[in-house]
Scaffold this motif. Structure first.
Motif, PDB file in Angstrom:
ATOM      1  N   LEU A  93     -18.588  20.809 -29.056  1.00 33.59           N
ATOM      2  CA  LEU A  93     -18.718  22.140 -29.651  1.00 33.59           C
ATOM      3  C   LEU A  93     -18.442  23.225 -28.618  1.00 33.59           C
ATOM      4  O   LEU A  93     -17.860  24.271 -28.933  1.00 33.59           O
ATOM      5  N   ARG A  96     -14.871  23.800 -28.286  1.00 36.43           N
ATOM      6  CA  ARG A  96     -14.340  24.565 -29.418  1.00 36.43           C
ATOM      7  C   ARG A  96     -14.771  26.032 -29.374  1.00 36.43           C
ATOM      8  O   ARG A  96     -14.517  26.779 -30.307  1.00 36.43           O
ATOM      9  N   VAL A 202     -19.643  17.834 -35.572  1.00 34.62           N
ATOM     10  CA  VAL A 202     -18.360  18.313 -35.043  1.00 34.62           C
ATOM     11  C   VAL A 202     -17.281  18.238 -36.117  1.00 34.62           C
ATOM     12  O   VAL A 202     -16.498  19.179 -36.301  1.00 34.62           O
ATOM     13  N   ASN A 203     -17.253  17.130 -36.841  1.00 35.70           N
ATOM     14  CA  ASN A 203     -16.255  16.974 -37.908  1.00 35.70           C
ATOM     15  C   ASN A 203     -16.415  18.054 -38.972  1.00 35.70           C
ATOM     16  O   ASN A 203     -15.422  18.587 -39.489  1.00 35.70           O
ATOM     17  N   VAL A 205     -17.727  21.118 -38.570  1.00 35.64           N
ATOM     18  CA  VAL A 205     -17.268  22.399 -38.015  1.00 35.64           C
ATOM     19  C   VAL A 205     -15.743  22.467 -38.028  1.00 35.64           C
ATOM     20  O   VAL A 205     -15.156  23.501 -38.378  1.00 35.64           O
ATOM     21  N   ASP A 206     -15.090  21.375 -37.674  1.00 39.63           N
ATOM     22  CA  ASP A 206     -13.621  21.342 -37.693  1.00 39.63           C
ATOM     23  C   ASP A 206     -13.089  21.595 -39.103  1.00 39.63           C
ATOM     24  O   ASP A 206     -12.126  22.349 -39.291  1.00 39.63           O
ATOM     25  N   ARG A 207     -13.717  20.980 -40.100  1.00 38.83           N
ATOM     26  CA  ARG A 207     -13.266  21.170 -41.486  1.00 38.83           C
ATOM     27  C   ARG A 207     -13.474  22.612 -41.937  1.00 38.83           C
ATOM     28  O   ARG A 207     -12.591  23.222 -42.553  1.00 38.83           O
ATOM     29  N   ASN A 209     -13.773  25.344 -40.120  1.00 42.46           N
ATOM     30  CA  ASN A 209     -12.920  26.294 -39.402  1.00 42.46           C
ATOM     31  C   ASN A 209     -11.446  26.120 -39.759  1.00 42.46           C
ATOM     32  O   ASN A 209     -10.668  27.074 -39.695  1.00 42.46           O
ATOM     33  N   TYR A 210     -11.074  24.918 -40.163  1.00 39.26           N
ATOM     34  CA  TYR A 210      -9.695  24.696 -40.621  1.00 39.26           C
ATOM     35  C   TYR A 210      -9.459  25.438 -41.936  1.00 39.26           C
ATOM     36  O   TYR A 210      -8.422  26.070 -42.138  1.00 39.26           O
TER      37      TYR A 210
END
Length: 212
Positions: A93, A96, A202-203, A205-207, A209-210
């Motif tokens: 994190l 990122r 983490v996964n 947050v990635d989704r 923010n994508y």
């Protein structure tokens, strides 16, 4: 866009369940409350905190006193460990560029020592609440101070009271299933997100923010 993540400490970052259960046993013996078997404790974790007190025959007005007494006992016990995978999640994190904050009813002194011992220096700040049920106020203050909208922040916790606090602060809640409250109780609270392993944070947050 998720810019800030607020983590609960006990049961979310730190594996303090057994330590708190030992403290609870000590306090039960000291104050004459009902002592529970390991099986009864597992069943108790399916109940909200007020019902747990009823099971243990603890008067509600004594909760604040007992809570602060348990925190004092915690300082005398062996330092807790992070849950497996938490250190990797914190580093991911940080990479990122997400701001990380701890919001806890535990003492900032204990948390700072924990972070130092386990080389977790990525947290921007530690907010120590004054009681068990006031986290929504701290979340609102943090949003205002950071000049963020609720959509820019998520709260990660392990208890039904974390869900209630996030609802009152209008922020999304990510509940972890490795902490204090049972999966049964968390599902009844209908959190926005439910994760079973640290890496899933983490996964998520990635989704999010994508999509943003």
């Amino acid at each position: 866009m998720i810019k800030k993540i607020v983590f609960d400490f006990d049961g979310t970052l730190a594996d303090t369940r057994e330590v708190f259960l030992k403290a609870l046993g000590h306090l039960s013996q000291k104050h004459g409350f009902k002592r529970l078997s390991p099986q009864e404790i597992q069943e108790m974790l399916k109940l909200p905190i007020r019902q747990r007190c009823k099971v243990m025959e603890i008067p509600l007005h004594k909760i604040p006193l007992l809570f602060h007494e348990s925190l004092r006992l915690l300082k005398t016990m062996e330092m807790a460990s992070p849950y497996p995978g938490i250190q990797e999640v914190v580093r991911a994190l940080q990479e990122r560029e997400v701001d990380l904050v701890i919001l806890s009813s535990n003492s900032s002194e204990y948390i700072e020592k924990f972070l130092q011992v386990h080389d977790l220096d990525s947290f921007q700040s530690i907010i120590s609440t004054s009681g068990l049920f006031g986290k929504h106020r701290d979340l609102k203050k943090l949003l205002k101070r950071s000049r963020l909208s609720p959509q820019n922040l998520i709260y990660v916790g392990d208890e039904i009271r974390d869900i209630e606090s996030s609802r009152r602060a209008l922020v999304s809640i990510v509940c972890v299933t490795w902490g204090f409250d049972s999966l049964y109780l968390l599902e009844k609270g209908s959190p926005d997100y439910l994760v079973h392993e640290p890496r899933e944070i983490v996964n998520l947050v990635d989704r999010l923010n994508y999509k943003a």
